[in-house]
Design an enzyme around this catalytic site. Structure first.
Site, PDB file in Angstrom:
ATOM      1  N   SER A 235      74.167  12.011  20.258  1.00 30.84           N
ATOM      2  CA  SER A 235      74.239  12.562  21.614  1.00 30.84           C
ATOM      3  C   SER A 235      73.427  14.064  21.359  1.00 30.84           C
ATOM      4  CB  SER A 235      75.461  12.669  22.154  1.00 30.84           C
ATOM      5  OG  SER A 235      75.406  13.886  23.492  1.00 30.84           O
ATOM      6  N   SER A 237      73.660  16.216  23.676  1.00 27.70           N
ATOM      7  CA  SER A 237      74.616  17.299  24.841  1.00 27.70           C
ATOM      8  C   SER A 237      75.227  18.644  23.607  1.00 27.70           C
ATOM      9  CB  SER A 237      75.493  16.545  25.245  1.00 27.70           C
ATOM     10  OG  SER A 237      74.969  15.640  26.191  1.00 27.70           O
ATOM     11  N   LYS A 284      81.518   5.432  31.294  1.00 28.80           N
ATOM     12  CA  LYS A 284      81.332   6.029  32.584  1.00 28.80           C
ATOM     13  C   LYS A 284      82.038   5.492  33.755  1.00 28.80           C
ATOM     14  CE  LYS A 284      76.699   8.206  31.909  1.00 28.80           C
ATOM     15  NZ  LYS A 284      75.474   8.444  32.343  1.00 28.80           N
ATOM     16  N   ALA A 345      68.546  -1.946  37.507  1.00 24.97           N
ATOM     17  CA  ALA A 345      69.931  -2.273  38.384  1.00 24.97           C
ATOM     18  C   ALA A 345      71.177  -1.980  37.786  1.00 24.97           C
ATOM     19  CB  ALA A 345      69.613  -3.656  39.191  1.00 24.97           C
ATOM     20  N   GLY A 346      71.058  -1.276  36.656  1.00 27.00           N
ATOM     21  CA  GLY A 346      72.225  -1.176  35.863  1.00 27.00           C
ATOM     22  C   GLY A 346      73.073   0.189  36.388  1.00 27.00           C
ATOM     23  N   GLY A 347      73.949   0.871  35.357  1.00 25.48           N
ATOM     24  CA  GLY A 347      74.555   1.968  35.851  1.00 25.48           C
ATOM     25  C   GLY A 347      73.842   3.149  36.077  1.00 25.48           C
ATOM     26  N   ALA A 348      72.738   3.267  35.131  1.00 28.71           N
ATOM     27  CA  ALA A 348      71.938   4.535  35.302  1.00 28.71           C
ATOM     28  C   ALA A 348      71.272   4.389  36.698  1.00 28.71           C
ATOM     29  CB  ALA A 348      70.758   4.504  34.130  1.00 28.71           C
ATOM     30  N   TYR A 433      64.739   9.745  27.366  1.00 31.66           N
ATOM     31  CA  TYR A 433      64.186  11.156  26.687  1.00 31.66           C
ATOM     32  C   TYR A 433      63.813  10.937  25.466  1.00 31.66           C
ATOM     33  CZ  TYR A 433      68.966  11.438  24.910  1.00 31.66           C
ATOM     34  OH  TYR A 433      70.214  11.313  24.267  1.00 31.66           O
TER      35      TYR A 433
HETATM   36  P1  ATR Z   1      72.572   1.678  31.965  1.00 29.38           P
HETATM   37  O1  ATR Z   1      73.918   1.925  32.333  1.00 29.38           O
HETATM   38  O2  ATR Z   1      71.760   2.275  30.924  1.00 29.38           O
HETATM   39  O3  ATR Z   1      71.577   1.476  33.211  1.00 29.38           O
HETATM   40  P2  ATR Z   1      72.970  -1.278  31.875  1.00 29.38           P
HETATM   41  O4  ATR Z   1      73.944  -1.099  33.051  1.00 29.38           O
HETATM   42  O5  ATR Z   1      73.261  -2.285  30.808  1.00 29.38           O
HETATM   43  O6  ATR Z   1      72.644   0.128  31.364  1.00 29.38           O
HETATM   44  O7  ATR Z   1      71.561  -1.410  32.581  1.00 29.38           O
HETATM   45  C1  ATR Z   1      70.519  -1.986  31.884  1.00 29.38           C
HETATM   46  C2  ATR Z   1      69.210  -2.293  32.726  1.00 29.38           C
HETATM   47  O8  ATR Z   1      68.274  -2.167  32.193  1.00 29.38           O
HETATM   48  C3  ATR Z   1      69.467  -3.421  33.383  1.00 29.38           C
HETATM   49  O9  ATR Z   1      68.746  -3.226  34.801  1.00 29.38           O
HETATM   50  C4  ATR Z   1      68.886  -4.376  32.929  1.00 29.38           C
HETATM   51  O10 ATR Z   1      68.404  -5.470  33.528  1.00 29.38           O
HETATM   52  P3  ATR Z   1      69.458  -6.838  33.655  1.00 29.38           P
HETATM   53  O11 ATR Z   1      70.345  -6.551  34.812  1.00 29.38           O
HETATM   54  O12 ATR Z   1      68.555  -8.028  33.926  1.00 29.38           O
HETATM   55  O13 ATR Z   1      70.195  -6.949  32.491  1.00 29.38           O
HETATM   56  C5  ATR Z   1      67.711  -3.747  32.356  1.00 29.38           C
HETATM   57  N1  ATR Z   1      67.254  -4.284  31.143  1.00 29.38           N
HETATM   58  C6  ATR Z   1      67.834  -3.991  29.735  1.00 29.38           C
HETATM   59  N2  ATR Z   1      67.135  -4.839  28.945  1.00 29.38           N
HETATM   60  C7  ATR Z   1      66.254  -5.502  29.474  1.00 29.38           C
HETATM   61  C8  ATR Z   1      65.024  -6.285  28.970  1.00 29.38           C
HETATM   62  N3  ATR Z   1      64.724  -6.555  27.881  1.00 29.38           N
HETATM   63  N4  ATR Z   1      63.935  -6.409  29.820  1.00 29.38           N
HETATM   64  C9  ATR Z   1      64.078  -6.096  31.174  1.00 29.38           C
HETATM   65  N5  ATR Z   1      65.140  -5.282  31.835  1.00 29.38           N
HETATM   66  C10 ATR Z   1      66.069  -4.923  31.027  1.00 29.38           C
END
Ligand code: ATR
Length: 481
Positions: A235, A237, A284, A345-348, A433
């Site tokens: 990190s 931070s 988180k 569509a993940g956490g970020a 980043y």
């Molecule tokens: P974060 O909290 O960092 O967003 P996350 O919740 O694991 O991490 O979400 C990761 C995102 O990156 C998701 O949208 C994931 O897609 P899936 O929902 O299909 O898993 C996407 N992602 C991760 N690896 C990927 C890959 N190799 N190709 C396309 N999308 C990917």
């Protein structure tokens, strides 16, 4: 006091290492076991060429060193070197019973550091072990390997449990021990070993401990802050908060805590009175049940990246939300952003989508797993599609935000949406980043798009955390990563 471990193969290199780090340290330890055998005769010349107290150590293999010779030979060499050089301390392991040798050491007014190592964990009888090591008037030293936050609690309680033992050395080894080393004064350790060769990403180099963490200035009044995550040692931070604290003369330190269990960490936060902390992956969401209060953004997004102590409660805040949107404010002011495509569509992505939605932006979510895009789209009244169909959205938005890990770490050469073409009029924002310019941004740049970098969001969310921690604006200083 920071103690530089001199563990090079030659005396010449050890001396060079000493002078390179001289400004940061108060003592040095010479590790005979690391030296080439023929160098041993030159050790006394080292004592003449350095100007700080020295600890003499010859560590056996079983205790994490390189000494492979017999015990008789080891003691003989230590004795010879003590005769010739000027040492303040000698480190001898707890199981060594050589009354004559010890009498010889004492006759030279050299103090014994009586050490115990555990590379597997933290013994439950830690406090009685330390008391026993101290019983003969030696300085007790324990180097143990915390594997859980509960182990950390045991280590951090040494100071209150054994306050009567004034001089002691307590070390938490391994990645989980990093916080105990940076906070060595809170642990009650008289020194913290450090080296430029440290395996923990250079976190414990003398310069970093001294200049970034100012570890030797921690005192009873120092407010402790930190970041919890797993992994966490990478990190950046600490590089935002520590220089900020220093610039506003706020007696505080910001430390990375590798956390396996959030519940146990809240206990640790009481034990060492942590005032606030940043939260990173994967915690988180896990912190939510422990919050007594939370902001509207935390409730909307369902995740929290900042926790601060407010009276008797923990308050959760999400500075990712504003950290993301703030760099875009000029473009909102000039009404350049109406439609956005968000990749992932993940956490970020949740913080991004809520921040855009609350600004009235029409959003399309593109994700590899279309069900996840759909669920988030329903919640936020957005459009969604599979990432496979990205080409359909070329030229249809003012803003494109990339939130997946594609483009960093092992996936540094990946472009998450190669089929999505840029017109050159779009603002393209990548949350990654490191690297600064991802493959995705590079392509956007080649098309003439306006770029927004992940580092801007990182710094922005960090500055907002700083305000929550201190009550002050972040000072105008250069942040060096
Ligand atoms: P974060 O909290 O960092 O967003 P996350 O919740 O694991 O991490 O979400 C990761 C995102 O990156 C998701 O949208 C994931 O897609 P899936 O929902 O299909 O898993 C996407 N992602 C991760 N690896 C990927 C890959 N190799 N190709 C396309 N999308 C990917």
């Amino acid at each position: 006091m920071l103690c530089l471990t001199l563990a090079k193969k030659t005396i010449e290199e050890d001396i060079a290492d000493f002078w390179k780090n001289r400004a940061y340290i108060g003592i040095a330890e010479i590790r005979l076991d690391a030296l080439d055998f023929k160098e041993l005769e030159k050790v006394s010349s080292l004592t003449n060429q350095v100007d700080l107290p020295l600890i003499l150590t010859c560590r056996r293999k079983a205790d994490g060193g390189f000494w492979m010779g017999t015990e008789k030979k080891r003691i003989q060499i230590l004795k010879q070197i003590l005769e010739l050089g000027d040492f303040s301390y000698i480190d001898i392991e707890s199981d060594v019973k050589r009354p004559e040798f010890e009498a010889f050491i004492k006759s030279k007014s050299i103090q014994i550091i009586r050490s115990f190592h555990d590379f597997e964990g933290v013994p439950l009888d830690l406090y009685s072990k330390i008391s026993k090591l101290a019983s003969k008037g030696d300085i007790p030293k324990i180097a143990v390997t915390p594997k859980t936050v509960s182990d950390l609690i045991l280590i951090f309680k040494v100071e209150s449990e054994l306050a009567s033992i004034k001089e002691k050395i307590i070390i938490g080894m391994g990645p989980m021990g990093v916080c105990t080393r940076i906070l060595y004064k809170k642990v009650g350790s008289m020194l913290c070993y450090c080296s430029d060769d440290d395996m923990n990403l250079g976190l414990l180099s003398p310069r970093i401990l001294s200049e970034l963490y100012r570890a030797d200035r921690v005192n009873a009044k120092t407010h402790i802050y930190g970041v919890i995550g797993n992994p966490v040692l990478q990190s950046v931070s600490p590089q935002i908060h520590n220089p900020g604290f220093h610039a506003i003369r706020f007696n505080a330190i910001y430390v990375p805590f590798l956390v396996d269990n959030v519940r146990a960490f809240f206990h640790l936060a009481e034990v060492i009175q942590i005032f606030g902390f940043s939260v990173t992956i994967p915690h988180k969401i896990d912190v939510l049940p422990y919050l007594g209060k939370s902001t509207r953004e935390v409730r909307l997004i369902g995740s929290c990246n900042t926790v601060v102590r407010k009276m008797n409660l923990w308050k959760g805040i999400n500075t990712d939300y504003y950290g993301f949107i703030n760099p875009l404010l000029p473009y909102f002011d000039s009404e350049q952003i109406h439609e956005a495509v968000v990749i992932g569509a993940g956490g970020a992505s949740r913080a991004v989508i809520w921040a855009l939605k609350n600004r009235g932006v029409k959003i399309t979510i593109l994700n590899r797993t279309v069900e996840k895009a759909k669920a988030l789209a329903l919640e936020t009244m957005s459009n969604y599609d599979s990432l496979e169909n990205a080409d359909k959205y070329s030229g249809r938005s003012d803003l494109i935000v990339q939130t997946t890990p594609l483009g960093m770490g092992e996936k540094v050469d990946f472009d998450p949406a190669p089929k999505l073409k840029f017109l050159g009029t779009e603002i393209v924002y990548d949350l990654i980043y490191k690297p600064h310019l991802t493959k995705f941004l590079e392509r956007a740049n080649d098309s003439g798009c306006i770029l927004c970098y992940g580092i801007d969001m990182l710094v922005e969310q960090g500055k907002l955390q700083f305000e929550e921690f201190t009550g002050y604006h972040y000072p105008s200083i250069n942040i060096v990563f």
